[in-house]
Design an enzyme around this catalytic site. Sequence first.
Site, PDB file in Angstrom:
ATOM      1  N   GLU A   1       0.841  -1.202   0.000  1.00 26.57           N
ATOM      2  CA  GLU A   1       0.000   0.000   0.000  1.00 26.57           C
ATOM      3  C   GLU A   1       0.875   1.250   0.000  1.00 26.57           C
ATOM      4  O   GLU A   1       1.750   1.390   0.857  1.00 26.57           O
ATOM      5  CB  GLU A   1      -0.906  -0.019   1.240  1.00 26.57           C
TER       6      GLU A   1
ATOM      7  N   ILE B   1      -1.113  -6.116   9.581  1.00 29.75           N
ATOM      8  CA  ILE B   1      -0.981  -7.445   8.974  1.00 29.75           C
ATOM      9  C   ILE B   1      -2.134  -8.368   9.370  1.00 29.75           C
ATOM     10  O   ILE B   1      -2.383  -9.374   8.714  1.00 29.75           O
ATOM     11  CB  ILE B   1       0.379  -8.087   9.368  1.00 29.75           C
ATOM     12  N   PHE B   2      -2.848  -7.991  10.442  1.00 27.11           N
ATOM     13  CA  PHE B   2      -3.809  -8.958  10.995  1.00 27.11           C
ATOM     14  C   PHE B   2      -4.842  -9.470   9.983  1.00 27.11           C
ATOM     15  O   PHE B   2      -5.142 -10.659   9.969  1.00 27.11           O
ATOM     16  CB  PHE B   2      -4.473  -8.393  12.258  1.00 27.11           C
ATOM     17  N   PRO B   3      -5.424  -8.612   9.110  1.00 27.53           N
ATOM     18  CA  PRO B   3      -6.351  -9.187   8.119  1.00 27.53           C
ATOM     19  C   PRO B   3      -5.666 -10.162   7.155  1.00 27.53           C
ATOM     20  O   PRO B   3      -6.342 -10.958   6.508  1.00 27.53           O
ATOM     21  CB  PRO B   3      -6.864  -7.949   7.352  1.00 27.53           C
TER      22      PRO B   3
ATOM     23  N   LEU C   1      -6.127  -1.276  -0.385  1.00 28.41           N
ATOM     24  CA  LEU C   1      -5.988  -1.658   1.021  1.00 28.41           C
ATOM     25  C   LEU C   1      -6.592  -3.051   1.164  1.00 28.41           C
ATOM     26  O   LEU C   1      -7.810  -3.207   1.214  1.00 28.41           O
ATOM     27  CB  LEU C   1      -6.716  -0.668   1.926  1.00 28.41           C
TER      28      LEU C   1
ATOM     29  N   HIS D   1       0.171   1.344  15.496  1.00 30.35           N
ATOM     30  CA  HIS D   1       1.364   1.736  14.741  1.00 30.35           C
ATOM     31  C   HIS D   1       2.623   1.423  15.535  1.00 30.35           C
ATOM     32  O   HIS D   1       3.716   1.818  15.147  1.00 30.35           O
ATOM     33  CB  HIS D   1       1.324   3.225  14.419  1.00 30.35           C
TER      34      HIS D   1
ATOM     35  N   GLU E   1      -4.860  -6.430   2.831  1.00 27.93           N
ATOM     36  CA  GLU E   1      -3.673  -7.123   3.317  1.00 27.93           C
ATOM     37  C   GLU E   1      -3.714  -8.616   3.025  1.00 27.93           C
ATOM     38  O   GLU E   1      -2.697  -9.235   2.715  1.00 27.93           O
ATOM     39  CB  GLU E   1      -3.492  -6.866   4.820  1.00 27.93           C
TER      40      GLU E   1
ATOM     41  N   GLN F   1       2.159  -1.925   5.786  1.00 29.33           N
ATOM     42  CA  GLN F   1       2.488  -0.542   6.151  1.00 29.33           C
ATOM     43  C   GLN F   1       2.931  -0.365   7.601  1.00 29.33           C
ATOM     44  O   GLN F   1       3.871   0.370   7.886  1.00 29.33           O
ATOM     45  CB  GLN F   1       1.272   0.327   5.862  1.00 29.33           C
ATOM     46  N   PHE F   2       2.237  -1.019   8.509  1.00 29.73           N
ATOM     47  CA  PHE F   2       2.653  -1.120   9.913  1.00 29.73           C
ATOM     48  C   PHE F   2       2.364  -2.555  10.332  1.00 29.73           C
ATOM     49  O   PHE F   2       1.401  -3.155   9.846  1.00 29.73           O
ATOM     50  CB  PHE F   2       1.874  -0.157  10.809  1.00 29.73           C
TER      51      PHE F   2
END
Lengths: 327, 327
Positions: A30, A88-90, A59, A130, A61, A83-84
């Site tokens: 992203e 990543i969780f999704p 967007l 973040h 992931e 990005q952070f």
Amino acid sequence: MTRALTILQAITEALDQKMAEDERVLLLGEDIATNGGVFRATDGLLDKYGAKRVVDTPLAESGIIGSAIGLALNGMIPVAEIQFLAFIFPGLEQLVAHAARMRSRTRGQFGVPLVIRTPYGAGIRGPELHSESVEAFFAHTPGLKVVVPSNPYDAKGLLVSAMEDPDPVVFLEPTRIYRAFRADVPEPLYRVPLGQAQVVREGEDLSIFAWGAMLRVALKAAEQMEQEKGWRCEVIDLRTLYPLDRDAIVSSVQKTGRAMVVHEAHRTAGLGAEIISLINDEALLYLRAPVKRITGFDVPVPLFSVEDEYLPTESRIKQGIAETILF
Amino acid sequence: MPNITQSTLKLTRDEAVHLLHQMWLVRFFDEKVDEFFARGLIHGTTHLCVGQEATAVGACAVLRPMDKITSTHRGHGHCIAKGADPKRMMAELFGRETGYCKGKGGSMHIADLEKGNLGANGIVGGGIPLATGAALTSKMKQLGYVVLCFFGDGAANEGSFHEGLNLASIWKLPVVFFCENNQYGMSGSVKEMFNIENIADRAKAYGIPGAVIDGNDIVQVMDTVETAVQRARDGHGPTLIEAKTYRWKGHSKSDARKYRTREEEQAWRARDPIARFRALLLEEGLLDVGTMDEIEREAAREIEDAVAYAESSPMPALESILDDVYA
């Protein structure tokens, strides 16, 4: 030739040189193309390699990591940026349920040579999501390798090794020290092998294990303790969190007889527990004191008002050193 | 860009005063936040909704106090419009104990259960399934409230969008999915991230009504949301509304806006939702210039008061770092 680069510049250079050398390497994520990434890690690469190899994604992931798996299975070497870390969780389902298991599931037929780069850690005044430091999630997942550089030289060399590794590598970039200092980085492509820790400071009285942004904090505490008390702490940068360099950990503890783990991640079930367990298994009879952990707390990373108290500080580490040596 | 259209007006004078006041509150709040970030008095990151006042204020204006909203990372406007106290919001951004999250959540996590605000959300698309669950509760317990789910164009490409909308549709839930399409997910243009003209075109795929509106026309926002809310309250299920709008500022504080032109920004500034509402009120003879100027000054004073309140509030106590992780 070497130049003084930041960690961020060293990462950009590793990506650039590897893309120049190997046309199978491509980047996706992203805001990485036009914007060059939130931290500018991919700045300039769109102009150099074009939109086919530096891909701005929606967007999505799960889609980013899943696409990277599909690319990797078919001969490409994708380097996905999340990005952070907490974003990543999704995508965890793709990473944990697929990327990590593909080789085992196909009994070795398919490998997934992908790299997931992601900024991580606290200390940049970012809100909770973040600032996460959940490296233990990934180290706990068989099939993934987990790498964390603490300086520009390692950042470049480890990232090159990650891109050349036949298995999926989660490459965690400590945001707090992205631009915090410069160090000499050779211009030509080089490698720092995965799975090897490095003794950053030698000592005989206590072994401190750290990684990422905590390494420098631990190092400063160790230096101050030598000046103040004459205690010489050995400081070891683990660099790869899975697979752990077991020999480096065990041999250092056998030498010093005392150990401490410093990590900014939450305490419970953090990697410190795994390292202590390893020491128990392999070096129990060498120990002269319980192994100490200096860690973040079991809370989401709080806002800037109390963030500095969340992170392990030099003073907390020094207190831990004193308690361990005087045990 | 949608045509500049203005809907017919059916407001009372008091309603007009309230709406204009709220729009100014939202704008001044975010302009103040912008200023404090630039001066280094607030840390971390923040996302401003200057230019998007009509969507937040218009959509919330037709809700009842019992109705609920879920908000986004760009949520200051939603929070104010749903009745949050700017003082406690500003205190939260300043990391003070008197803030909505006791100074530990920050800009992206303001929630106010008393006012039916289920929370801003640091994860893009994170609020969509949550809104669905809130609407399911309303239906199961026959509580009569409707949930208005704010999200942006970027969120419409997350998996949570698909899952949330499908669930809401098959269960005929009282929820309104309100997409503020401000044309960019950070640097990602909707022109590149979608292969459809309108995000609301996706409504068809879920078997629910969709509407595309001018998000800078507060009256059109109110009319459309009112219809959707009524439909939801009557038990006919969700609606997907897409409001075309624009954020005047960058995505966050570190955005050089390389992905869009200054000309495009100017064109959208010319469609200023507050200026358009003022012009409409004047044309309809509902409010005169002097009254409207006084409304503006009053809102500016309230935001100054909010800043003073935040600055004079205490930081969270160090011991509070461990609070509120569990009941």
